[in-house]
Design an enzyme around this catalytic site. Sequence first.
Site, mmCIF file in Angstrom:
data_model
loop_
_atom_site.group_PDB
_atom_site.id
_atom_site.type_symbol
_atom_site.label_atom_id
_atom_site.label_comp_id
_atom_site.label_asym_id
_atom_site.label_seq_id
_atom_site.Cartn_x
_atom_site.Cartn_y
_atom_site.Cartn_z
ATOM 1 N N CYS A 90 0.843 -1.179 0.000
ATOM 2 C CA CYS A 90 0.000 0.000 0.000
ATOM 3 C C CYS A 90 0.881 1.233 0.000
ATOM 4 C CB CYS A 90 -0.896 0.016 1.227
ATOM 5 S SG CYS A 90 0.056 0.122 2.725
ATOM 6 N N CYS B 191 3.538 2.166 2.690
ATOM 7 C CA CYS B 191 4.869 1.563 2.656
ATOM 8 C C CYS B 191 5.905 2.543 2.111
ATOM 9 C CB CYS B 191 4.862 0.316 1.774
ATOM 10 S SG CYS B 191 3.681 -0.921 2.282
ATOM 11 N N ASP C 181 5.783 -27.744 -23.238
ATOM 12 C CA ASP C 181 6.676 -28.483 -22.368
ATOM 13 C C ASP C 181 5.804 -28.962 -21.216
ATOM 14 O OD1 ASP C 181 9.028 -29.313 -21.020
ATOM 15 O OD2 ASP C 181 8.825 -27.535 -19.777
ATOM 16 N N ASP D 220 9.343 -23.536 -20.168
ATOM 17 C CA ASP D 220 9.946 -22.737 -19.100
ATOM 18 C C ASP D 220 11.373 -23.134 -18.768
ATOM 19 O OD1 ASP D 220 9.357 -25.161 -17.894
ATOM 20 O OD2 ASP D 220 9.268 -24.215 -15.924
ATOM 21 N N ASP E 36 14.301 -25.802 -22.707
ATOM 22 C CA ASP E 36 13.337 -25.298 -23.689
ATOM 23 C C ASP E 36 13.837 -24.054 -24.404
ATOM 24 O OD1 ASP E 36 11.281 -27.150 -23.110
ATOM 25 O OD2 ASP E 36 10.894 -26.062 -21.256
#
Lengths: 755, 59
Positions: free
Chosen positions: A31, A34, A439, A625, A629
């Site tokens: 928020c 912070c 994959d 991923d 690959d």
Amino acid sequence: MTTQTRDWAAFAVPTPDGGCRLELAVEGITCAACIGDIERGIGRMPGIRSARLNYTTRRLAVDWTVDASDPTRIVTTLERLGYRAHPFDPGRRSAEEEAETRRLLRAMAVAGFAAMNVMLFSVSIWAGNATDITGETRDLFHWLSAFIALPAAAYAGQPFFESAGRALRALRTNMDVPISIGIVGTLALSLWQTARGEPEAYFDSAVMLLFFLLLGRFLDQNMRRRTRSVAENVAALRAETAARVAPDGTVREVPLSKVDPGDRVLVRPGERVSVDGVVETGASDIDQSLVTGETNHVGVGPGDRVYAGTLNITGALTVQVTAATEGTLLAEVNRLLEAAAQAKSSYMRLADRVARLYAPVVHTAALATFLGWIALGTDWRHALVIAVSVLIITCPCALALAIPAVQVVASGQLFRRGVLLHAGDAIERLAAADVVAFDKTGTLTLPEPAILDADRIDPAVLAAAGRLALSSRHPLGMALARAARADRPLPSATERPGEGVEAMVDGELEQLGSAQFCGADEWAVAALLARHPEASMVAYRRGNRPPVLFAFDQGLRPDAIDVVADLRAAGLKLEIISGDRPGPVAAIAEKLGIADALAGQHPADKIARLEALHQQGHKVLMVGDGLNDAPALAAAHVSLSPVTAVHLSQASADALFLGNRLRPVYDAIRTARAAKGAMVQNLWIAVIYNVIAVPLAVAGYVTPLIAALAMSGSSIIVTVNALRLRWGDAGAPQPPASQPPIPDRLRRLADAEAA
Amino acid sequence: MEVLVFLIPVALALGALGLVAFLWSLRSGQYDDLDGAKWRILNDDDVAAEREPQDNDPT
């Protein structure tokens, strides 16, 4: 890993005025409060010159004087405030794109200013032509327009002139060539007309065109920057660092770019191996699923080779870093990657393909007009004026907007659905895909293991085991903590590396770890394995009660079955190309009803399969991923990668998708197809405009008012047609923000409680 | 029509002023964090700094 062991200074960059600057990706910003907490908290520390949090990118930039403070204290202060910070590897950040975006924005501002002010004069002239403007006033206005337009175009047109120059030097032509010729030609003709006191000049058209084009470029650039920033944050959160062992035995956490071959690094249980190397001391099980797709764990000991991207499960290892010489996995992957990327560069974008046809036609038409009028016996100067006005009227204003306008709208839609594009032209390629190759591990299945048979487990036992699991760094322990939604770690818990965790609770010993560690019966283990042959397990025991076994598996993404069905309904052929063993691959393929499933595929095999599909005339969308690959992702016609993918795969994919769902894959294809349709329509609009306007221009009938109306009219139609894509899309889901993975947040809570 | 002699420079100067203001705001980083800016207006650090005494060294 404690912050004290990390060599934070290696991440800091010296500033020209003798200070230091550190950029951190900060987790847990939820928020606006912070912002104040962090900036105030850090700003109060001695020696801090500035602390500025970027709420958009969730990054904190801290400047400090070298002697007065040190980065370790900044990070511990942040942790005390409740935020976990991850530094960026300075070797990996690129400031160039940032500079390019700013340059485009500046050029756009200048072009916008020029366009508005030149328009001011043009409207006066048009109104004056209809009433009683004097020749002197008109000339004055033309000269003032020239005075504004020429320097503005010289500055703001640079991105186009440079790109056109590069293309011409390489003896190619791209969209920027006709644009540059159009702008320069328009300005030159207008100047010539103005000098001769003619009633027409086209400065307004030239700068207006520039402004619209720059707007398109800027939006395109912005889209790419947004994708990169999310991907960089995720990379930093995953802390792509290595724990380097100095000759004196001390261990310091350093960014990967500062690790050299020959260095020794420490890999603790639960961490990813960040380098290729040979094990020097220690023994452990390694999960190679991210690298090879193989889900079985492999045991390694001294002398065995380990690869970057694999996960160390049980024991601490000291690894000697090897050079990335030929033959290592990473080098092999890199070599394939380069070859694949080169093959793909032969693909030509729709806009450039049109430009290749368009530019010669336009230039021939203009030349023919010039020669034709001379042949008819006209004065050569008048013939030249008409020829240039053909060039102007065909100046690809609508054509140049046709593609970028659609790309920007479509990429915004995709962003809302959690798909981040790397390249604008990925939309065109996505739309063309007719085969989707998946994959398995981490793509069709979730990247993290999930608990099996959750409904058979006593919730109280699960909760107790989950609390204990919070203290474990083992991936299965973290998965258990997540499944139990535990958030308060046990203060007395201690980790026994390679075995498990234990704690004293109310006078009873609680244990969590391997079946052996908890003394589980062999028949119970065998029974569980019979039910779930692919599962990994964790046992939990409290006091003298019989141990409980939890089975884990990398489950399918929650919506995988629906999405696969939708993809098939959309007319796509589906395939699985996995590096894993045939058993698990066949199981997943059967669940999803995918007939073509290849198992045990190495990176080169995957490329070969894609090549075979390509030979059959298919356009393949590769979704993957793993490190194995990456070459296939680069080789495929178009590729998607989940944001949890390894860095190399992210970099070779055309787009990333966020979250645990597979739905973005389907959304990407659907949105891309709609966008491709709008692009083609836009190109037709531009063509029809030219078919009507060019003969008029060739015949010499085009007055400035007609040219201005026709040009802006076609641009507006094209833009509105692009915006049409958004109609009925108001309720699209918001993108999942760059949320840190849950285990990290849990670990932060655990650390906070321990402190 | 003599009015043009000073109206045109005034109009151009106003436009140029806008351009310079934009370039300045770009250079001073006001476009770097568009989401944060809307929250920062709620932040009254500058007032708080006068009221409350500075904390000790936080470490």
